[in-house]
Enzyme design. Structure first.
Site, PDB file in Angstrom:
ATOM      1  N   ASP A  92       0.812  -1.220   0.000  1.00 58.34           N
ATOM      2  CA  ASP A  92       0.000   0.000   0.000  1.00 58.34           C
ATOM      3  C   ASP A  92       0.845   1.270   0.000  1.00 58.34           C
ATOM      4  O   ASP A  92       0.480   2.263  -0.626  1.00 58.34           O
ATOM      5  CB  ASP A  92      -0.926   0.029   1.242  1.00 58.34           C
ATOM      6  CG  ASP A  92      -2.254  -0.682   0.986  1.00 58.34           C
ATOM      7  OD1 ASP A  92      -2.367  -1.367  -0.040  1.00 58.34           O
ATOM      8  OD2 ASP A  92      -3.170  -0.539   1.826  1.00 58.34           O
ATOM      9  N   ALA A 149      -3.492   9.215   8.095  1.00 57.86           N
ATOM     10  CA  ALA A 149      -2.646   9.565   6.947  1.00 57.86           C
ATOM     11  C   ALA A 149      -2.126   8.268   6.313  1.00 57.86           C
ATOM     12  O   ALA A 149      -2.376   7.170   6.814  1.00 57.86           O
ATOM     13  CB  ALA A 149      -1.487  10.441   7.414  1.00 57.86           C
ATOM     14  N   TRP A 150      -1.360   8.405   5.216  1.00 61.59           N
ATOM     15  CA  TRP A 150      -0.975   7.217   4.447  1.00 61.59           C
ATOM     16  C   TRP A 150       0.430   6.701   4.748  1.00 61.59           C
ATOM     17  O   TRP A 150       0.855   5.712   4.169  1.00 61.59           O
ATOM     18  CB  TRP A 150      -1.100   7.484   2.937  1.00 61.59           C
ATOM     19  CG  TRP A 150      -0.578   8.824   2.488  1.00 61.59           C
ATOM     20  CD1 TRP A 150      -1.340   9.907   2.140  1.00 61.59           C
ATOM     21  CD2 TRP A 150       0.787   9.238   2.334  1.00 61.59           C
ATOM     22  NE1 TRP A 150      -0.534  10.967   1.797  1.00 61.59           N
ATOM     23  CE2 TRP A 150       0.776  10.583   1.906  1.00 61.59           C
ATOM     24  CE3 TRP A 150       2.022   8.611   2.529  1.00 61.59           C
ATOM     25  CZ2 TRP A 150       1.947  11.316   1.661  1.00 61.59           C
ATOM     26  CZ3 TRP A 150       3.183   9.341   2.296  1.00 61.59           C
ATOM     27  CH2 TRP A 150       3.137  10.662   1.873  1.00 61.59           C
ATOM     28  N   ASN A 151       1.176   7.369   5.620  1.00 60.34           N
ATOM     29  CA  ASN A 151       2.579   6.944   5.755  1.00 60.34           C
ATOM     30  C   ASN A 151       2.765   5.749   6.696  1.00 60.34           C
ATOM     31  O   ASN A 151       3.646   4.923   6.477  1.00 60.34           O
ATOM     32  CB  ASN A 151       3.465   8.124   6.160  1.00 60.34           C
ATOM     33  CG  ASN A 151       3.027   8.766   7.442  1.00 60.34           C
ATOM     34  OD1 ASN A 151       1.900   8.572   7.911  1.00 60.34           O
ATOM     35  ND2 ASN A 151       3.909   9.540   8.049  1.00 60.34           N
ATOM     36  N   GLU A 227      -2.198  16.626   7.255  1.00 62.56           N
ATOM     37  CA  GLU A 227      -1.560  17.926   7.016  1.00 62.56           C
ATOM     38  C   GLU A 227      -2.175  19.028   7.880  1.00 62.56           C
ATOM     39  O   GLU A 227      -3.340  18.945   8.264  1.00 62.56           O
ATOM     40  CB  GLU A 227      -1.750  18.311   5.553  1.00 62.56           C
ATOM     41  CG  GLU A 227      -0.898  17.489   4.626  1.00 62.56           C
ATOM     42  CD  GLU A 227      -1.131  17.869   3.172  1.00 62.56           C
ATOM     43  OE1 GLU A 227      -1.778  18.913   2.924  1.00 62.56           O
ATOM     44  OE2 GLU A 227      -0.686  17.109   2.309  1.00 62.56           O
ATOM     45  N   GLU A 248      -2.624  15.450  15.025  1.00 65.17           N
ATOM     46  CA  GLU A 248      -1.227  15.085  14.793  1.00 65.17           C
ATOM     47  C   GLU A 248      -0.886  15.552  13.387  1.00 65.17           C
ATOM     48  O   GLU A 248      -1.269  14.916  12.404  1.00 65.17           O
ATOM     49  CB  GLU A 248      -1.058  13.559  14.917  1.00 65.17           C
ATOM     50  CG  GLU A 248      -1.348  13.018  16.304  1.00 65.17           C
ATOM     51  CD  GLU A 248      -0.303  13.403  17.332  1.00 65.17           C
ATOM     52  OE1 GLU A 248       0.809  13.800  16.942  1.00 65.17           O
ATOM     53  OE2 GLU A 248      -0.593  13.314  18.533  1.00 65.17           O
ATOM     54  N   CYS A 282       6.475  12.360   9.643  1.00 64.85           N
ATOM     55  CA  CYS A 282       6.086  13.705  10.082  1.00 64.85           C
ATOM     56  C   CYS A 282       7.157  14.379  10.936  1.00 64.85           C
ATOM     57  O   CYS A 282       7.295  15.593  10.914  1.00 64.85           O
ATOM     58  CB  CYS A 282       4.782  13.619  10.851  1.00 64.85           C
ATOM     59  SG  CYS A 282       4.846  12.401  12.178  1.00 64.85           S
ATOM     60  N   LYS A 454       2.702  24.442  18.662  1.00 61.69           N
ATOM     61  CA  LYS A 454       2.325  25.417  17.632  1.00 61.69           C
ATOM     62  C   LYS A 454       1.386  24.783  16.589  1.00 61.69           C
ATOM     63  O   LYS A 454       0.459  24.048  16.962  1.00 61.69           O
ATOM     64  CB  LYS A 454       3.592  26.028  17.022  1.00 61.69           C
ATOM     65  CG  LYS A 454       4.484  26.689  18.113  1.00 61.69           C
ATOM     66  CD  LYS A 454       5.493  27.671  17.553  1.00 61.69           C
ATOM     67  CE  LYS A 454       6.763  27.020  17.098  1.00 61.69           C
ATOM     68  NZ  LYS A 454       7.833  27.989  16.765  1.00 61.69           N
ATOM     69  N   GLU A 461      -0.613  11.606  21.524  1.00 66.29           N
ATOM     70  CA  GLU A 461      -0.864  10.170  21.372  1.00 66.29           C
ATOM     71  C   GLU A 461       0.175   9.442  22.198  1.00 66.29           C
ATOM     72  O   GLU A 461       1.284   9.938  22.426  1.00 66.29           O
ATOM     73  CB  GLU A 461      -0.758   9.759  19.895  1.00 66.29           C
ATOM     74  CG  GLU A 461      -1.945  10.264  19.103  1.00 66.29           C
ATOM     75  CD  GLU A 461      -2.095   9.667  17.721  1.00 66.29           C
ATOM     76  OE1 GLU A 461      -1.084   9.519  17.013  1.00 66.29           O
ATOM     77  OE2 GLU A 461      -3.241   9.371  17.340  1.00 66.29           O
TER      78      GLU A 461
HETATM   79  P1  NAD Z   1      -4.000  14.738   4.465  1.00 62.78           P
HETATM   80  O1  NAD Z   1      -4.256  15.864   5.386  1.00 62.78           O
HETATM   81  O2  NAD Z   1      -4.073  14.993   3.001  1.00 62.78           O
HETATM   82  O3  NAD Z   1      -5.052  13.552   4.715  1.00 62.78           O
HETATM   83  C1  NAD Z   1      -5.160  12.933   5.979  1.00 62.78           C
HETATM   84  C2  NAD Z   1      -6.529  12.277   6.090  1.00 62.78           C
HETATM   85  O4  NAD Z   1      -7.544  13.268   6.113  1.00 62.78           O
HETATM   86  C3  NAD Z   1      -6.882  11.337   4.947  1.00 62.78           C
HETATM   87  O5  NAD Z   1      -7.528  10.214   5.480  1.00 62.78           O
HETATM   88  C4  NAD Z   1      -7.842  12.176   4.116  1.00 62.78           C
HETATM   89  O6  NAD Z   1      -8.748  11.424   3.347  1.00 62.78           O
HETATM   90  C5  NAD Z   1      -8.571  12.963   5.178  1.00 62.78           C
HETATM   91  N1  NAD Z   1      -9.150  14.229   4.761  1.00 62.78           N
HETATM   92  C6  NAD Z   1      -8.797  15.015   3.716  1.00 62.78           C
HETATM   93  N2  NAD Z   1      -9.557  16.143   3.714  1.00 62.78           N
HETATM   94  C7  NAD Z   1     -10.388  16.051   4.778  1.00 62.78           C
HETATM   95  C8  NAD Z   1     -11.392  16.909   5.325  1.00 62.78           C
HETATM   96  N3  NAD Z   1     -11.691  18.090   4.768  1.00 62.78           N
HETATM   97  N4  NAD Z   1     -12.036  16.521   6.439  1.00 62.78           N
HETATM   98  C9  NAD Z   1     -11.732  15.344   7.045  1.00 62.78           C
HETATM   99  N5  NAD Z   1     -10.793  14.494   6.570  1.00 62.78           N
HETATM  100  C10 NAD Z   1     -10.129  14.845   5.456  1.00 62.78           C
HETATM  101  O7  NAD Z   1      -2.597  14.131   4.892  1.00 62.78           O
HETATM  102  P2  NAD Z   1      -1.779  12.972   4.167  1.00 62.78           P
HETATM  103  O8  NAD Z   1      -1.237  13.508   2.879  1.00 62.78           O
HETATM  104  O9  NAD Z   1      -2.588  11.731   4.162  1.00 62.78           O
HETATM  105  O10 NAD Z   1      -0.573  12.725   5.189  1.00 62.78           O
HETATM  106  C11 NAD Z   1       0.615  13.447   5.194  1.00 62.78           C
HETATM  107  C12 NAD Z   1       0.593  14.492   6.276  1.00 62.78           C
HETATM  108  O11 NAD Z   1       0.336  13.869   7.535  1.00 62.78           O
HETATM  109  C13 NAD Z   1       1.924  15.205   6.456  1.00 62.78           C
HETATM  110  O12 NAD Z   1       1.689  16.575   6.623  1.00 62.78           O
HETATM  111  C14 NAD Z   1       2.487  14.609   7.740  1.00 62.78           C
HETATM  112  O13 NAD Z   1       3.383  15.446   8.408  1.00 62.78           O
HETATM  113  C15 NAD Z   1       1.245  14.343   8.521  1.00 62.78           C
HETATM  114  N6  NAD Z   1       1.481  13.311   9.534  1.00 62.78           N
HETATM  115  C16 NAD Z   1       1.550  13.682  10.861  1.00 62.78           C
HETATM  116  C17 NAD Z   1       1.791  12.730  11.838  1.00 62.78           C
HETATM  117  C18 NAD Z   1       1.889  13.104  13.296  1.00 62.78           C
HETATM  118  O14 NAD Z   1       1.803  12.223  14.144  1.00 62.78           O
HETATM  119  N7  NAD Z   1       2.070  14.367  13.642  1.00 62.78           N
HETATM  120  C19 NAD Z   1       1.958  11.394  11.477  1.00 62.78           C
HETATM  121  C20 NAD Z   1       1.869  11.047  10.140  1.00 62.78           C
HETATM  122  C21 NAD Z   1       1.627  12.018   9.175  1.00 62.78           C
END
Ligand code: NAD
Length: 487
Positions: A92, A149-151, A227, A248, A282, A454, A461
């Site tokens: 995936d 998120a997808w990572n 994000e 997060e 992240c 910030k 978590e």
């Molecule tokens: P993303 O914000 O594009 O999507 C995250 C999730 O939100 C997905 O499941 C998506 O379908 C859903 N989503 C999108 N728009 C939405 C809305 N308007 N309302 C509700 N849900 C919505 O992020 P991404 O591209 O999947 O992941 C990468 C980002 O995640 C990076 O910025 C990374 O730094 C962050 N991240 C943070 C952590 C942490 O613990 N701080 C961990 C992993 C990833």
């Protein structure tokens, strides 16, 4: 279970939608569609809420010890199926097998084990007041939503469900539409372990399904990983019925390498914090500040090890340590940032282009990229790239680097490499970040709370405090004296 079509998981089993709407999931290392997923339509959404309500009633009525016993069974199943689940994560996400095999499932299972063990420790208090007394109960919130998120798809599903379920809540989880399988497998494992139907449901889809979760008035809390901009939208929607939120979000974290650091270890930290999971982490230390006296030595070892030790290719090959980025679109975004770096005058030392390794020629790879002589105001030093792109900056003294490191609206993580114990602690205490490392980078055990300062987040978590974020306190005053009233 293998799926040619992945269904939503509602009330203990896969449920077909009525709309027939599906979307494709692509293996980032091959560019090929590997399966299709049914989108959550209205019937699925309604069923998810109904089943979560039923699940919550049954689950929250159990004692914490009973819930813990069941969750511990899920931990055993996760560990038994480590390799099969790790392979799903590789397919995936495109990340290397050598990571998924020892991190993704293991750290997910650890969190469930930790919170299952903690569940029976959630106790209230009692106190006498003027001859009467009150006591408090720690009660679950109800139905919680998790959005991932997808990572780290399976790990994120575990990290969110672990404290939520341990505390007695039900959860409706929406994995990223790019990596939906891991969370669905987790849902099956919970059922097999004895978690009642409806306690953990998985709904599939993109932003629209996420938005539905954040606005539904029977959902009490949203725990979101993604994000910053999406997090802001989620919080705005969640305000419609004052949902509790855990956020997060992204980062642009600094690593400070002082001239008394072990330089080889500092290079290891910088490489781990930029190239692990092909840079899609992240907490990555994408701004590496190196003190002038060791700058040259650091750069030489960094470039040599990056050229010699990074192996890109078919992520299932155990020798491969750099996988493919999540999508063609994301690969292009990362390449665009690299172009900006070049245009704005950073020195490209290695990488800087897409890769087409022999064993995975159609994958979305980007070469590990190092920019030196970077300036704080360059785009690559200000914005989260989420790919294998490191910016190295030079600094002279401690106070200067602290100010520069803090000069960002993000505050997820930070690291200090120094053999001077006093300096390392003094500096890290002044850095505006929620997750910090001294002479280490990236380790995140279930016992340690993680979250951002910030714009990088709200709430934590893992760790002791996360359980409390899924509980609410009920205060009960008991009158022991005759009830006095002026009426
Ligand atoms: P993303 O914000 O594009 O999507 C995250 C999730 O939100 C997905 O499941 C998506 O379908 C859903 N989503 C999108 N728009 C939405 C809305 N308007 N309302 C509700 N849900 C919505 O992020 P991404 O591209 O999947 O992941 C990468 C980002 O995640 C990076 O910025 C990374 O730094 C962050 N991240 C943070 C952590 C942490 O613990 N701080 C961990 C992993 C990833």
């Amino acid at each position: 279970m293998s799926y040619s079509r992945l269904l939503n998981f509602i009330n203990g089993s896969p449920m077909a939608n009525s709309s027939g709407e599906v979307f494709d999931v692509i293996n980032p290392a091959t560019g090929e569609v590997i399966y299709q997923v049914e989108c959550a339509d209205q019937a699925i959404k309604d069923a998810a809420i109904q089943s979560a309500k039923t699940g919550f009633r049954v689950w929250s009525a159990m004692t914490a010890m009973e819930r813990a016993r069941i969750l511990h069974k899920a931990v055993v199943l996760l560990r038994e199926r480590n390799d099969a689940l790790a392979e799903i994560e590789v397919m995936d996400t495109g990340k290397p097998w050598q990571e998924a095999e020892c991190v993704d499932v293991v750290t997910g299972a650890d969190a469930i084990e930790y919170f299952a063990s903690l569940a029976p420790t959630a106790v209230g208090q009692q106190q006498e007041v003027a001859g009467d007394f009150y006591y408090t109960r720690k009660e679950p919130l109800g139905i919680c939503a998790g959005i991932g998120a997808w990572n780290y798809p399976l790990q994120i599903a575990c990290w969110k469900s672990a404290p939520a379920l341990a505390a007695g809540n039900a959860m409706i989880f929406k994995p990223s539409e790019e990596t939906p399988k891991g969370a669905t497998m987790l849902a099956e494992i919970f059922i097999e372990a004895g978690v009642p139907a409806g306690v953990f449901n998985v709904v599939h889809g993109a932003a629209e399904v996420g938005q539905w979760l954040t606005t539904h008035n029977e959902i009490e809390k949203v725990s979101f990983t993604g994000e910053v901009n999406t997090g802001m939208k989620v919080m705005q929607s969640a305000a419609s019925n004052l949902k509790d939120v855990t956020m997060e979000l992204g980062g642009k974290s600094p690593l400070l390498v002082f001239d008394d650091a072990d330089i080889s270890e500092a290079v290891s930290a910088a490489m781990l914090g930029n190239f692990y999971t092909q840079g899609e982490v992240c907490t990555n230390c994408t701004r590496v500040f190196v003190q002038r006296g060791v700058y040259q030595q650091f750069i030489e070892e960094l470039v040599a090890r990056t050229k010699n030790n990074v192996v890109a290719g078919d992520p299932m090959d155990p020798e491969v340590n750099l996988g493919a980025l999540i999508s063609a679109k994301h690969q292009q975004l990362v390449l665009d940032y690299i172009e900006k770096g070049k245009l704005e005058g950073a020195s490209l030392l290695t990488g800087g282009h897409a890769l087409s390794p022999q064993s995975a020629p159609n994958g979305y790879f980007v070469a590990p990229t190092i920019f030196a002589d970077c300036q704080d105001d360059m785009t690559i030093c200000r914005e989260e790239i989420f790919g294998p792109v490191m910016s190295v900056l030079v600094f002279d003294d401690e106070q200067e680097v602290i100010e520069r490191a803090n000069n960002t609206q993000l505050g997820l993580a930070a690291g200090v490499m120094s053999q001077d114990l006093r300096r390392a602690h003094r500096v890290i205490h002044q850095l505006e970040a929620g997750i910090c490392w001294i002479n280490a980078y990236g380790a995140s055990p279930a016992e340690m709370p993680v979250g951002g300062y910030k714009l990088s987040g709200i709430g934590r978590e893992n760790g002791l405090e996360a359980l409390n974020q899924y509980l609410q306190t009920k205060s009960i005053y008991v009158g022991m004296n005759k009830l006095e009233s002026p009426f």
